[in-house]
Every structure is written in C-alpha cells, then in structure tokens.
Design an enzyme around this catalytic site. Structure first.
Site, PDB file in Angstrom:
ATOM      1  N   THR A 147      35.398  28.352  93.063  1.00 42.80           N
ATOM      2  CA  THR A 147      36.166  29.361  92.332  1.00 42.80           C
ATOM      3  C   THR A 147      35.227  30.311  91.592  1.00 42.80           C
ATOM      4  OG1 THR A 147      36.444  28.064  90.294  1.00 42.80           O
ATOM      5  CG2 THR A 147      38.050  27.698  92.057  1.00 42.80           C
TER       6      THR A 147
ATOM      7  N   ILE B  40      26.471  32.455  89.481  1.00 43.87           N
ATOM      8  CA  ILE B  40      26.330  31.038  89.803  1.00 43.87           C
ATOM      9  C   ILE B  40      27.265  30.640  90.932  1.00 43.87           C
ATOM     10  CG2 ILE B  40      26.704  28.700  88.913  1.00 43.87           C
ATOM     11  CD1 ILE B  40      25.718  29.719  86.179  1.00 43.87           C
ATOM     12  N   GLY B  41      28.499  31.098  90.880  1.00 47.09           N
ATOM     13  CA  GLY B  41      29.464  30.734  91.913  1.00 47.09           C
ATOM     14  C   GLY B  41      29.027  31.183  93.290  1.00 47.09           C
TER      15      GLY B  41
ATOM     16  N   SER C  90      28.765  23.878  80.473  1.00 46.21           N
ATOM     17  CA  SER C  90      27.676  24.647  79.884  1.00 46.21           C
ATOM     18  C   SER C  90      27.035  23.824  78.782  1.00 46.21           C
ATOM     19  CB  SER C  90      28.216  25.953  79.283  1.00 46.21           C
ATOM     20  OG  SER C  90      27.252  26.596  78.477  1.00 46.21           O
TER      21      SER C  90
ATOM     22  N   TYR D 241      34.559  30.022  73.378  1.00 45.04           N
ATOM     23  CA  TYR D 241      33.975  29.706  74.685  1.00 45.04           C
ATOM     24  C   TYR D 241      33.453  28.263  74.705  1.00 45.04           C
ATOM     25  CZ  TYR D 241      30.441  29.736  78.433  1.00 45.04           C
ATOM     26  OH  TYR D 241      29.666  29.435  79.527  1.00 45.04           O
TER      27      TYR D 241
END
Length: 264
Positions: free
Chosen positions: A13, A19-20, A141, A154
């Site tokens: 996704t 990164i994806g 993260s 976040y």
C-alpha cells in the site's frame, strides 16, 4: 542469501513512491507478482511504468483507491481478493504544533495510518491462515517509540501499529503466517525530500546542509548520522517477506540508524 519469491503475490500500500515503491521494486526483483496502490490512477500508472522500466520482467498490477477510507479498502479487496504478502505502508505525516492539531486531523491520521492497515490485515490474514502461509508487515517508525514533539499525532499512529502488529502475530500463533513491524528512521522518501527542499530554498542553503542539520538537531542520537535511503528500508522488508524469515514474527525490526537508544 538468495531470496526467491516466485509464485508469491504481494500487495504494497502507498507504493507509488518512496519506501513503498522501493519495497515493491525489491519484491518484484525477487520474483513476486506485485500490486502497487496509490490514491490516483495517474500516480499508479507512473509507478508501474517506472518499475517495469527498472525490472522489465516484473509482473505488476495497480489499484487506485483512498485507503484512508473503508470504501477505498473495499475497492482494493474487490480487485485483489487474496494475497500472500501484505505490506501496510500507506501513511501521512506533517510536523505541527500539538496545540494546533484539531480533532479532524487526529482522526485523519488515525484513519490513514492505522485503520487502513487494520482493515486490510483483517481481510487478507484470514486467507493466509487458511492456506497456512503468509507475510504481513506494518511499516511503523522509530517515531512510534521515540515520539517526536513536533508530530505527536503521527507518533501516536506509529505506536498503534506496533500494538496491532504484535497482537496479530499472537492471533496467528502456530501458523506459517508471520507478522512484523518495520521501524524506519528519517528516510529520503518523496515527502521528506520535499520538506527538506522547501527548507533549503527558504533559507538559501543546500539540501545536503539541511539534511545534516535536521539529523543533528532532531535525531541527535542517530548512529549513522544521516537519512536512510528507501532501498535500505526495503531490504529489511524484503527479508521479512522471505521464506528465510520464517522464525521472525511478532518483531519490531529497526532500520532507523540507531536513533532509539535502547538495547531491546
């Protein structure tokens, strides 16, 4: 170590960039059939073109959907009803003073960063359990442990992903379905580079200078003393998706350059 994912199907996704995209690229090179997702068809098509240019023999499909909504998740599920590997990477971030973050923003971050992963994992994990093989990953993260004061909203979502990942691993105990969280640190993703580029332009200095200052001021405990690359993060994800990682589950795998100053 030779990682071979031939015959495996993977959904990544939020994989049109950063990164994806690097994870999708790496999985495709390892032989997996990959599905790229993004919010617009143009972004998805662009990523597919770039991936096929880099890896001509790659088997790549794409789905355009807003995975921050239940409807968007159902769009993906309808088009791709089952998978062997699910990488929950989609996410948003934005520095903002805690006192300025309103309820709608808190909800938006939770919906995109957490509920997308919950909804998709809830669906795809059932098929994996029935087939007795699968890999689920949550791209968390270091901010989920080392909560940044400039992005509390976040950090909260990334902490939540650690909880969901560990809990789902326990739900799937005794199967050959592994569930892990990947913890990148600050990475040279599209969003981060855009932010740094804007800062560099505003201050009239080079992007490299801004990157070095960012790490020094915001992540002083970093051991590598630099931003990671998307490919470095992807390497950990690809290993965790491999048959060789069959005994790695319920783990929080760090790719954060040593920022989190703990032994475990």
């Amino acid at each position: 170590m030779q990682i071979d994912l031939s015959g495996k199907h993977a959904i990544i996704t939020g994989s049109t960039a950063g990164i994806g995209f690097a994870i999708a690229q790496g999985l495709a090179k390892a032989g997996a059939d990959v599905v790229i997702t993004g919010r617009t068809q143009a972004r998805v098509d662009g990523a597919i073109t770039a991936l096929k240019k880099d890896t001509p023999n790659a088997k790549v499909e794409g789905v355009a959907a807003d995975l921050g909504t239940a409807e968007g998740c159902q769009t993906l599920i309808k088009q791709q009803p089952s998978t062997d590997i699910l990488i929950n990477n989609v996410g948003i971030f934005a520095p903002q003073d805690f006192f300025d973050v309103d309820d709608a923003t808190w909800q938006q971050f939770f919906d995109v960063n957490v509920m997308s992963a919950v909804r998709l994992s809830r669906h795809y994990a059932q098929g994996m359990r029935e087939r007795d093989w699968g890999r689920i990953q949550f791209i968390s993260s270091e901010s989920g442990i080392n909560i940044p004061s400039e992005m509390v909203h976040y950090g909260m979502t990334k902490s939540a992903l650690l909880s969901v990942s560990r809990g789902l691993a326990k739900v799937l105990s005794g199967t050959q379905v592994t569930v892990n969280a990947i913890l990148p640190g600050p990475t040279r993703s599209e969003g981060v580079l855009k932010m740094i580029g804007e800062m560099a332009e505003k201050e009239g200095i080079s992007q490299q200078e801004v990157e070095e200052r960012f790490v020094k001021e915001n992540r002083p405990s970093s051991i590598i003393q630099r931003l990671a690359t998307p490919e470095e993060v992807a390497s950990m994800s690809i290993y965790a998706a491999s048959p060789q990682a069959s005994a790695t589950t319920g783990a929080a795998l760090r790719v954060e350059g040593g920022i989190v100053d703990t032994l475990t």
